[in-house]
Enzyme design. Structure first.
Site, PDB file in Angstrom:
ATOM      1  N   LEU B  74       6.215  -9.965   1.787  1.00 10.59           N
ATOM      2  CA  LEU B  74       5.654 -10.805   3.032  1.00 10.59           C
ATOM      3  C   LEU B  74       4.228 -10.377   3.397  1.00 10.59           C
ATOM      4  O   LEU B  74       3.702 -11.049   4.487  1.00 10.59           O
ATOM      5  CB  LEU B  74       6.634 -10.370   4.275  1.00 10.59           C
ATOM      6  CG  LEU B  74       8.101 -10.789   3.986  1.00 10.59           C
ATOM      7  CD1 LEU B  74       8.713 -10.680   5.159  1.00 10.59           C
ATOM      8  CD2 LEU B  74       8.478 -12.181   3.448  1.00 10.59           C
ATOM      9  N   HIS B  76       0.311 -10.969   3.298  1.00 10.29           N
ATOM     10  CA  HIS B  76      -0.692 -11.790   3.269  1.00 10.29           C
ATOM     11  C   HIS B  76      -1.587 -11.631   2.029  1.00 10.29           C
ATOM     12  O   HIS B  76      -1.935 -10.424   1.876  1.00 10.29           O
ATOM     13  CB  HIS B  76      -1.525 -12.182   4.344  1.00 10.29           C
ATOM     14  CG  HIS B  76      -0.604 -12.657   5.636  1.00 10.29           C
ATOM     15  ND1 HIS B  76      -0.014 -11.669   6.649  1.00 10.29           N
ATOM     16  CD2 HIS B  76      -0.256 -13.888   5.871  1.00 10.29           C
ATOM     17  CE1 HIS B  76       0.825 -12.355   7.233  1.00 10.29           C
ATOM     18  NE2 HIS B  76       0.431 -13.833   7.333  1.00 10.29           N
ATOM     19  N   GLU B 111      -2.305  -2.364   2.215  1.00 13.18           N
ATOM     20  CA  GLU B 111      -3.379  -2.196   0.959  1.00 13.18           C
ATOM     21  C   GLU B 111      -3.869  -0.643   0.609  1.00 13.18           C
ATOM     22  O   GLU B 111      -3.882  -0.129  -0.414  1.00 13.18           O
ATOM     23  CB  GLU B 111      -4.659  -2.958   0.932  1.00 13.18           C
ATOM     24  CG  GLU B 111      -4.239  -4.496   0.893  1.00 13.18           C
ATOM     25  CD  GLU B 111      -3.737  -5.012   1.786  1.00 13.18           C
ATOM     26  OE1 GLU B 111      -3.462  -4.713   3.221  1.00 13.18           O
ATOM     27  OE2 GLU B 111      -3.229  -6.316   1.975  1.00 13.18           O
ATOM     28  N   ASP B 125       2.366   9.599 -14.133  1.00 13.84           N
ATOM     29  CA  ASP B 125       2.318   9.086 -15.689  1.00 13.84           C
ATOM     30  C   ASP B 125       1.425   9.985 -16.572  1.00 13.84           C
ATOM     31  O   ASP B 125       1.691  10.147 -17.942  1.00 13.84           O
ATOM     32  CB  ASP B 125       1.922   7.682 -15.840  1.00 13.84           C
ATOM     33  CG  ASP B 125       1.985   6.998 -17.119  1.00 13.84           C
ATOM     34  OD1 ASP B 125       3.277   7.233 -17.629  1.00 13.84           O
ATOM     35  OD2 ASP B 125       1.116   6.311 -17.697  1.00 13.84           O
TER      36      ASP B 125
END
Lengths: 155, 155, 155, 155, 155, 155
Positions: B74, B76, B111, B125
């Site tokens: 959800l 933006h 973000e 990783d």
């Protein structure tokens, strides 16, 4: 011991797995989102929002697992044959578990970790207006099975 | 109090922000990857692999910030005007900080959190062959500035 | 009867197909875009625009098939071994057919349906300035072959 | 009349909108998924699966709206400031409505249509084991507001 | 001779490879970025920026190889089992080589070419403030092995 | 002179442009694909395949421009307000030009270069069965306008 993603001159590469056999592999990862009492109460309050907040996070986690090779630079793009993400509300917040299964040439630990972290991010996005101080913690592989290195279980 | 992503009937939606003004907003998030002594020693050993392992994780974090609206259902899709991801080796592993800046209608906390978690996944990783037991922990927003709700700083 | 994407407690998951055999599977889906007479006339008028409008839609459909696991939350990412999208101008608009083929562990019905719908969206985008009232209709699987459940054909 | 996505020689291009003013624009699109009685009964049966099947479709639709410029070749990548996807079970299947809002230089009709079609695809994926004959139909823009061409409402 | 991506009526399609056997295939591609003397000197100057500029380009190339089926409309999405991207500073700029390996049904020439070009774009982005006149040149397949058409080497 | 994507300690970051004004900016880039005489003859032969091969490449280029921030690690995600990709058959192969326009805070040189290179890759994919020795060459920015650094034109 070497970092297998780096070649002899230390440059990043995607490791060659073309000769590895295809075998069934699984990985389970877990993690937690720590939340305020108020946020936990809202998630527990039993009306629709609770279901949806966990439901959105679960879908985010499953879709996140599929995006692993887009997110992790040197990860191989592999088949994913099963993904299950579970979220459970506890007093301190929400516990997340992801189980990923494949029949391919590499393990799926990164996919399981990615599913947990993206589910956690998805959950935080749903409740950050209530609890801007949420914390993602204890994200880790719990076990893996299959592949040449065999089974591994967190001790 | 309501979960702002859910409408009156509890259904998920992307909240309407079209009337919100554009303003400069920042967010800083942090997190840690806990590693074995051996893994920390390899990262510290000063030959090329160290630089590259952190460098790959840094790029993963920056690119991850750009993928936030793809990952968080959800969220933006917004402009990102600056992203900085820092990784520092400490005795227990690697500390990660991400700072994100925009001039847009919504905040960039998700973000910043996404940049930290994807950098952490990228780092794991790179070293999972050495340390399959790595743990991502304490991922959280440290502060945000700008927007209608104003500045917030973790206390 | 159960919804196979939901586990016993009703939570969404990507179903485990790791034990299913690889076999050749095909699926054909079709659909129509209903257009105004003016829009059909432009598409039929034989100068370059016509070719390009259908050509853009065809490419959109083929690329859309490849994005199926990104779009459909619980869809497995699978190999696609052949995709063909056909568009034919008829009096009422454009008829679209997509045929998808794979040799993998799951069927390709969703890929065929996605190819048709994305081609339809791509076509509408090309002509919406002429016909803002275009309608996508009758999108459906026509047949599938292969896999454990065997062949199926719309009756 | 010309197809605005094609230049004077008929070649596809993304139309220049750099000089267009930013204004608030909305678009509402709708569509239906026709299902068997059995599938409708399962969706209506009131245990968790129902909620989840619609919930997954709703999330698919919202995320699909964000992917519009990836799917539609000549679509501008624009800001999306609000997306709402509603699904309602009716006797013939499920009715889907998507409402999209932005403050940007182009309209959001394609985003609304994409949200409806991807929600429909997501729903079909959830019930195709029960009803392989599901049909997506009547997908269309219902109204748009804002922009130079002004408001439009299906008559 | 025909263009294999086009069917008998000239319409684009993704060619059916479902019947092709899986075999190990490799491809090596190369290319160059021509730079100003000043840009080469900065890349050569031995402080951290140099490493990072090449490191960012290398990661871009590896990740770019994974995006090949997203970029090339009719390319099959295939497994990638190894990707190595090398960058070497020379007097005229930077030479790039990419070697890609898979065990799948189609060749990886496009993946190797994509890795080289995306690495080149990534490098130019790092130095365009210093040298806005950079040129990508001589991007080409050097050799391929495996598959029905057998080995090929640029003469 | 510094590499603007690297901070004072040489670590990659996405440069902060939040304070830069929005202005109209354009960039034109060009490049060539060198092909065999046979491949050029097929492209020129005037039946449908020719149109489609160039058409597919053109669409690939336009869609590629939109993927620039996904491909280039430190590129800002920006609005694209117009993209035009032209391909012209010449004796040596195909000349490609891309013109990109935006009204945003950063330039679009990388988007123009990406459009050219992805169009070139898309073209090669269409004809590689005929000409496996195709070469992408001379990809470069021809001019840019707008922004603080002002206009620039290749001399």
């Amino acid at each position: 011991m070497n970092l297998t993603h780096l070649d002899e001159s230390g440059q990043a590469r995607m490791v060659d797995v073309s000769e590895k056999p295809i075998s069934v592999r699984t990985s389970t990862a877990s993690g937690r989102v720590l939340l305020s009492e108020e946020a936990v109460a809202i998630l527990r309050s039993g009306d629709t929002p609770k279901g949806d907040a966990l439901g959105v996070a679960r879908i985010a986690g499953i879709m996140g697992a599929k995006k692993t090779p887009d997110l992790i630079p040197l990860c191989h793009p592999i088949a994913l044959h099963g993904v299950k993400v579970s979220l459970e509300i506890v007093d301190e917040g929400v516990e997340i578990t992801a189980r990923v299964k494949t029949a391919d040439k590499t393990g799926v630990e990164m996919e399981a970790l990615t599913a947990v972290t993206v589910a956690a991010l998805g959950l935080i996005d749903m409740i950050k207006a209530v609890d801007p101080a949420a914390v993602i913690t204890d994200v880790r592989v719990e076990e893996k099975t299959g592949g040449k290195t065999g089974d591994w279980r967190r001790s």
